[in-house]
Design a protein around this motif. Sequence first.
Motif, PDB file in Angstrom:
ATOM      1  N   SER B 197      93.936  73.483  70.808  1.00  8.95           N
ATOM      2  CA  SER B 197      94.991  73.658  69.716  1.00  8.95           C
ATOM      3  C   SER B 197      95.944  72.601  70.175  1.00  8.95           C
ATOM      4  O   SER B 197      96.435  71.791  69.141  1.00  8.95           O
ATOM      5  CB  SER B 197      95.503  75.055  69.484  1.00  8.95           C
ATOM      6  OG  SER B 197      95.908  75.375  70.579  1.00  8.95           O
ATOM      7  N   GLY B 231     108.477  76.994  68.563  1.00  4.00           N
ATOM      8  CA  GLY B 231     107.501  77.890  69.197  1.00  4.00           C
ATOM      9  C   GLY B 231     108.370  78.536  70.103  1.00  4.00           C
ATOM     10  O   GLY B 231     108.422  79.811  70.170  1.00  4.00           O
ATOM     11  N   THR B 240     108.226  86.941  71.514  1.00  3.78           N
ATOM     12  CA  THR B 240     106.835  86.848  71.003  1.00  3.78           C
ATOM     13  C   THR B 240     106.448  86.019  72.339  1.00  3.78           C
ATOM     14  O   THR B 240     107.070  85.237  72.987  1.00  3.78           O
ATOM     15  CB  THR B 240     106.553  86.082  69.632  1.00  3.78           C
ATOM     16  OG1 THR B 240     107.414  84.875  69.732  1.00  3.78           O
ATOM     17  CG2 THR B 240     106.825  87.012  68.541  1.00  3.78           C
ATOM     18  N   PRO B 244     100.843  81.143  72.556  1.00  6.85           N
ATOM     19  CA  PRO B 244     100.512  81.411  71.039  1.00  6.85           C
ATOM     20  C   PRO B 244     101.812  81.145  69.818  1.00  6.85           C
ATOM     21  O   PRO B 244     101.468  80.658  68.948  1.00  6.85           O
ATOM     22  CB  PRO B 244     100.379  83.065  71.095  1.00  6.85           C
ATOM     23  CG  PRO B 244     100.094  83.307  72.373  1.00  6.85           C
ATOM     24  CD  PRO B 244     100.995  82.582  73.292  1.00  6.85           C
ATOM     25  N   SER B 245     102.992  81.245  70.359  1.00 10.22           N
ATOM     26  CA  SER B 245     104.103  81.192  69.646  1.00 10.22           C
ATOM     27  C   SER B 245     103.847  79.486  69.242  1.00 10.22           C
ATOM     28  O   SER B 245     104.277  78.899  68.150  1.00 10.22           O
ATOM     29  CB  SER B 245     105.459  81.346  70.097  1.00 10.22           C
ATOM     30  OG  SER B 245     105.650  82.756  70.153  1.00 10.22           O
ATOM     31  N   SER B 248     101.218  78.577  67.133  1.00 13.92           N
ATOM     32  CA  SER B 248     101.384  79.092  65.695  1.00 13.92           C
ATOM     33  C   SER B 248     102.405  78.263  64.991  1.00 13.92           C
ATOM     34  O   SER B 248     102.060  77.912  63.711  1.00 13.92           O
ATOM     35  CB  SER B 248     101.790  80.790  65.672  1.00 13.92           C
ATOM     36  OG  SER B 248     101.037  81.555  66.366  1.00 13.92           O
ATOM     37  N   SER B 249     103.376  77.799  65.644  1.00 12.10           N
ATOM     38  CA  SER B 249     104.149  76.854  64.900  1.00 12.10           C
ATOM     39  C   SER B 249     103.534  75.561  64.723  1.00 12.10           C
ATOM     40  O   SER B 249     103.779  74.884  63.464  1.00 12.10           O
ATOM     41  CB  SER B 249     105.507  76.691  65.483  1.00 12.10           C
ATOM     42  OG  SER B 249     105.549  75.872  66.468  1.00 12.10           O
ATOM     43  N   ALA B 251     100.378  75.184  63.945  1.00 12.86           N
ATOM     44  CA  ALA B 251      99.390  75.482  62.743  1.00 12.86           C
ATOM     45  C   ALA B 251     100.200  75.547  61.518  1.00 12.86           C
ATOM     46  O   ALA B 251      99.714  75.146  60.365  1.00 12.86           O
ATOM     47  CB  ALA B 251      98.706  76.911  63.109  1.00 12.86           C
ATOM     48  N   GLY B 252     101.329  76.308  61.697  1.00 13.21           N
ATOM     49  CA  GLY B 252     102.295  76.254  60.373  1.00 13.21           C
ATOM     50  C   GLY B 252     102.497  74.908  59.841  1.00 13.21           C
ATOM     51  O   GLY B 252     102.518  74.705  58.782  1.00 13.21           O
TER      52      GLY B 252
END
Lengths: 249, 268
Positions: B197, B231, B240, B244-245, B248-249, B251-252
């Motif tokens: 990712s 993140g 968190t 993964p944070s 996630s950021s 992906a956001g």
Amino acid sequence: MSSSETALIAADRLSITRQGRSILQDVSLEVGAGDFITIVGPNGAGKTMLLKAMMGLERIDSGAVTRRPGLRIGYVPQRLVADATIPLSVRHFLQLRTRVSAPTLERAAEETGITAHLDCPLHVLSGGELQRVLLARALLGRPDVLILDEPAQNLDVGGQLGFYKLLERLYREHGLTILMVSHDLHLVMASTKKVVCLFHHICCSGEPHVVTRDPEFIALFGDDMARLMAVYHHEHHHEHEEGHTHGHA
Amino acid sequence: MATLDPFLWRALLAGMMVAAIAAPLGCFAVWRRMAYFGDSLAHSALLGVALGILSGMGVMPGVVAVCALFALLLLWLQQKKLLATDTLLGILAHSALSLGMVAISVLNAPGLDLQAYLFGDILAVRTEELRWIAGGGALVLAVLLAHWPSLVLMTIHEDLARAEGVRTLRCQCVLMFLMTVAVAVSLHVVGILLMTSLLIIPAATARQFARSPEAMAVGAALIGILAVAGGLYASLTWDTPSGPSIVSSAAGMFFFLLPIGAAIRKRG
């Protein structure tokens, strides 16, 4: 052997075998300055392999290919599959790995008719436009030999006519040397000086109107094709004005 | 403004460097459809971790060695042309991951945090690892810069590149090796399972706006750096998990920027 000394590229009794299958057998072919050689042959006859071997991109099993030292080759592949994932303009593509001045680039673009597309991304161009871009790139390398592999294979009839007309003009105006694989022999008859008919070995070769009467050619392509060629050849000897269309209804 | 603890500085620096390294390689992963390759390479990293500790080489050299072997094995199997690349990757990736898990359980090293290797633990990055990242990053960027035009041309058309004198097999090996180094240095930031990712998302986001390959690489680096900062901030604020944070950021940002990019392209 004076001719092989002046040859730009020469294959001498070239044989290539892949996975136990013989692809090319004893092929000898010389490309001299100013030649316009068209290789014809059925699918799987080893045409692309021959081109690649002439460029030095394939392992040779026996025989030899010699290229004049420092020979510059311009290559136009069958097609360019421009992928949308990579953002690349035509101008940028033409300048990749080569330093060309802006005027040189503009001139090549003008000659190949792609000026209007210079700042377009590659992936939005049509097949015919992409082939002309590939041609422009090949010309920018100021090639001693232009090698084309079925350059109009994926174009519609109009696109094919346009592409070969452009190629003929560039050949005349630039004094190019051309080695090409093409199925569209009827479209390149006028400029082709030599036709090489290949089916793993060279079946026959020579001037177009001679080759198309050769029994080997007829055996490979059938009587109809040979007759069609004869018709085209006849026409080209009578008509040479701009914009004439082939085929009488 | 609150001052940052040294460990936070290290984390931020490590994350940003890794984002900058991953960005241009991520572009090639997107262009050459190497996402699955990157993922598989990352899976094999766990075996590298185990062997690195076992042999005393250290984690990073172990990862580089095993990933390089993995890439060579793949290249060799590909030459056989009997099985498709995704089949080969499926076999290699999961056998390497399983072997890695087995090796780590046999190793039974005290203090070895499997979770940290799987999902990354950027807050635990030490100065020594920072040096590895900086060194590896400099190597990757220098080699990439030297080969850039050839690599791009090869991506556009392999035979054309070969005809123009690009040694494509060598270039392919170079690209695989650089990916190997990138996997090794990103290990602590996002971990094995989220590695792809970090390669793919910033590059895919940058594609929405870029008009040249170079702009896409630089844009991907900026987006990656922002994702790391975001993140890390989220990780500290809401406690968190860091890896993964970060993902996630990223992906956001991708989903936020997707319609904006489409609107810009529509307007021309």
